[in-house]
Design an enzyme around this catalytic site. Sequence first.
Site, mmCIF file in Angstrom:
data_model
loop_
_atom_site.group_PDB
_atom_site.id
_atom_site.type_symbol
_atom_site.label_atom_id
_atom_site.label_comp_id
_atom_site.label_asym_id
_atom_site.label_seq_id
_atom_site.Cartn_x
_atom_site.Cartn_y
_atom_site.Cartn_z
ATOM 1 N N SER A 189 54.888 4.291 34.295
ATOM 2 C CA SER A 189 54.101 4.703 35.453
ATOM 3 C C SER A 189 55.015 4.968 36.658
ATOM 4 O O SER A 189 55.943 5.756 36.541
ATOM 5 C CB SER A 189 53.041 3.628 35.728
ATOM 6 O OG SER A 189 52.070 4.115 36.604
ATOM 7 N N ASP A 341 44.774 10.468 31.220
ATOM 8 C CA ASP A 341 45.642 9.949 32.271
ATOM 9 C C ASP A 341 45.751 10.992 33.368
ATOM 10 O O ASP A 341 46.151 12.131 33.105
ATOM 11 C CB ASP A 341 47.034 9.668 31.662
ATOM 12 C CG ASP A 341 48.027 9.156 32.698
ATOM 13 O OD1 ASP A 341 47.639 8.971 33.867
ATOM 14 O OD2 ASP A 341 49.190 8.938 32.315
ATOM 15 N N HIS A 371 46.155 5.707 30.578
ATOM 16 C CA HIS A 371 47.229 5.265 31.456
ATOM 17 C C HIS A 371 47.247 3.735 31.534
ATOM 18 O O HIS A 371 46.208 3.108 31.618
ATOM 19 C CB HIS A 371 47.047 5.841 32.864
ATOM 20 C CG HIS A 371 48.222 5.581 33.753
ATOM 21 N ND1 HIS A 371 49.307 6.421 33.780
ATOM 22 C CD2 HIS A 371 48.518 4.556 34.583
ATOM 23 C CE1 HIS A 371 50.208 5.928 34.619
ATOM 24 N NE2 HIS A 371 49.760 4.789 35.114
#
Length: 401
Positions: A189, A341, A371
């Site tokens: 991320s 995501d 995600h």
Amino acid sequence: MGCRTLCFGFFCVLFAYCVYTPVPENIEEPWKVRFIDALVKMTSFVGTLFENIGLMKYEEVFSVIAAAHYTKPISDENITVIDTNFSDIPVRLYLPKRKSERQRPAVIYIHGGIFVFGSCKMSTSDDLNRWTANKLGAVVVGIDYRLAPQYRFPTALEDCVFASKFFLQDKVLAEYGVDPSRICVMGDSSGGTLAAAVVQLLQNDPEFKDRIKAQALIYPGLQLIDTFLPSYQDYKHGPVLTREVIIKLACLYLTEDETLPQALLKNEHMPEESRHLFKFVNWSDLLPEKYKKNHVYTEPIFGKLNASYVALMDHRLFPLLANDSQLQSLPRTYILTCEHDIIRDDGLIYVTRLRNVGVQVTHDHMEKGIHGAISFTRAPVFLHSGLKMIDKYISWLEENL
Ligand SMILES: *[C@@H]1O[C@H](CO)[C@@H](O)[C@H](O)[C@H]1NC(C)=O
Ligand SMILES: *[C@@H]1O[C@H](CO)[C@@H](O)[C@H](O)[C@H]1NC(C)=O
Ligand SMILES: *[C@@H]1O[C@H](CO)[C@@H](O)[C@H](O)[C@H]1NC(C)=O
Ligand SMILES: *[C@@H]1O[C@H](CO)[C@@H](O)[C@H](O)[C@H]1NC(C)=O
Ligand SMILES: *[C@@H]1O[C@H](CO)[C@@H](O)[C@H](O)[C@H]1NC(C)=O
């Protein structure tokens, strides 16, 4: 009826409402995803509520929840775990106990949390780093870089760069029995943002060129200069990460001025002189057809924001802004993207751009993935899809590091 009961009842109703928000079809473990999605939406709601009544800042609610999951450095039968500092930056080291004939590979791990929360000490990062160390017989270095809004750009990146450079010294590598030719930088991320930037900077620094053998980016965020990429539209309400949460928190890395997130939401934040940078993220050219769906490319609106943030044009903030000659020298790369995501397209565009300049890229796309999945490896929200992603990433390391 007591206030507490009333509040409890209120939150139960809200939670039930959030849980019933539909999630896309074709998603793995849909009920668990609904549960996780509801937790994030509730956190965001509570953050807004607390901020409005002056109890706590929006982002602090996220930090407090994350901090509840910090672990102590606990060694186990396989791994010695220690907290120490590299060049004054706190790091957590995972050192395999098993004797090894060869020097060990190493992984530098950079955690996610949209620059405002999280730590390599969180239980899920701790699990991942233990597994990596155990499976690969690798030394793992988790970096606890400083967070926004207290520390703004480029502090987080500089902490990661300084700690990495400290580790890359011959005498430090020798101390931990690390093979200098087998070092990977990994991040998930916003940790992927930082990892990509660290590798670009080291690779383009004559003193550190070719010291990193590989980089692994798990659903990385790599730009916020165009906030209308197809995935940013298709998944603006989640699951898990929403347009509001990501923009609100990420902006804190630059400023607390609320006009910036408002401009980002409308895609009107970039200055006139940034027009030439859009070729680096132009999804019309760089995104494979299958992800474009029925979206039509429109140019962002330039020059609307009065305040000027030079950082928005800086590739140290948004690694996708590096030019082709800066990308050319990057080491072999693993990129994992998830279909469901909001920042999916950042990773997909990086795959295209790196391949265009001849970088060796392995790309895994999880058609049913969400995600943040690798951070849900513990009860009560244990995602099999997260474990599958970790397996894919570790297998790649086994073959490539
Ligand atoms: C230690 O390593 C062995 C072999 O990989 C594994 O079976 C065991 O679960 C590990 N122990 C811990 C505490 O992770
Ligand atoms: C690491 O540095 C911090 C301050 O920079 C200090 O408070 C801490 O005691 C140090 N930890 C170790 C293990 O040296
Ligand atoms: C993006 O790409 C399309 C198609 O090649 C082109 O028409 C458009 O001008 C590009 N936009 C920018 C800002 O580079
Ligand atoms: C930007 O500045 C101009 C002139 O100084 C002003 O008229 C305008 O309202 C400002 N826009 C915003 C969004 O603050
Ligand atoms: C790429 O960026 C670097 C650093 O900003 C610059 O020195 C170089 O001239 C650029 N190369 C090209 C081809 O634009």
